[in-house]
Design an enzyme around this catalytic site. Structure first.
Site, PDB file in Angstrom:
ATOM      1  CB  VAL A  64       5.221 -15.444  -0.271  1.00 33.21           C
ATOM      2  CG1 VAL A  64       6.609 -15.085   0.216  1.00 33.21           C
ATOM      3  CG2 VAL A  64       4.756 -14.496  -1.378  1.00 33.21           C
ATOM      4  CE1 TYR A 160       1.879  -2.877  -3.558  1.00 37.59           C
ATOM      5  CE2 TYR A 160       1.135  -0.719  -2.816  1.00 37.59           C
ATOM      6  CZ  TYR A 160       2.080  -1.736  -2.806  1.00 37.59           C
ATOM      7  OH  TYR A 160       3.218  -1.598  -2.034  1.00 37.59           O
TER       8      TYR A 160
END
Length: 253
Positions: A64, A160
């Site tokens: 990706v 994150y």
């Protein structure tokens, strides 16, 4: 629960965890599924399970973070199944560590996969949906998988959490850009679920203490997302776009 007969869904990060679960879910609801991931052996095994259960599944290698890889995966999917009308941008990685200590390459990996990867996956899907006439048929569905860390603060998850906060806002901006092109974009922010990404954290003393700190003192089951995922990917969600939905069993309260 919404049914997806006639739909074709591409799922990134399908080799494990939520992605693998969504693949089974979508297939059982009647969709043809395109399983995208770097670990081809895993998605090949998953596709075999889906076919054995009577579903239709295709595997495509996809990184990706690589625009050419994404385009090639969509090309292969369209050759086999026609236009991808449903996209679940699920691929993600984590690199726990205090901000003063985490390596730069780990930070880049988190943002490249969790943010850039979602951007590129959704953009490619939207381009093809629009070219195929989504403005007229209104069938475009793109679902971004975020995280409740986007609205929490904590120790060791800054990169994150920041990437997931960006995903939430990016999803609303995608929805705004494509609102007249028949492409609905929504974001789900799950709570903590026991998946491969979590590793053995929740078996540790610190992980057990984290669970004890949740109001309901439990992890969220992986199937708790099912009804919302099916709805947002279905024709029933024709009037739902730009939503950021937290599904976390009250963990963020």
């Amino acid at each position: 629960m919404s049914q997806l007969s006639g739909r074709t869904c591409l799922i990134t990060g399908a080799s494990s965890g939520l992605g693998a679960h969504f693949a089974h879910l979508m297939s059982k609801a009647g969709a043809r599924v395109v399983l995208a991931a770097r670990r081809k052996d895993r998605i090949d095994a998953l596709a075999a399970e889906i076919r054995a259960a009577g579903g239709e599944a295709l595997t495509v290698s996809m990184d990706v973070t690589d625009e050419a890889s994404i385009a090639a995966a969509y090309d292969a999917a369209e050759t086999a199944f026609g236009t991808i009308d449903t996209v679940i941008a699920n691929a993600g990685v984590s690199a726990p560590g205090r901000s003063t200590e985490i390596a730069l390459n780990d930070v880049r990996s988190v943002f490249d996969t969790n943010l850039l990867g979602v951007f590129l996956t959704a953009r490619e899907g939207a381009r093809r949906l629009i070219a195929a006439g989504s403005r007229e048929n209104g069938r475009g569905r793109i679902l971004l998988i975020g995280s409740i860390t986007a609205i929490l603060t904590g120790q060791g998850e800054t990169a994150y959490a920041a990437s997931k906060a960006a995903v939430a806002h990016m999803g609303r901006n995608f929805a705004r850009e494509w609102v007249r092109q028949g492409v609905n974009v929504n974001v789900i922010q799950p709570g903590y679920i026991l998946t491969e990404m979590a590793g053995d954290w929740f078996a540790s003393d610190a992980g057990k203490a984290q669970i004890a700190g949740f109001h309901r003192r439990r992890l969220q089951p992986i199937d708790s997302l099912d009804a919302m995922v099916l709805y947002l990917c279905s024709d029933d969600a024709a009037y739902t776009t730009g939503s950021v939905i937290t599904l976390d069993d009250g963990q963020s309260l």
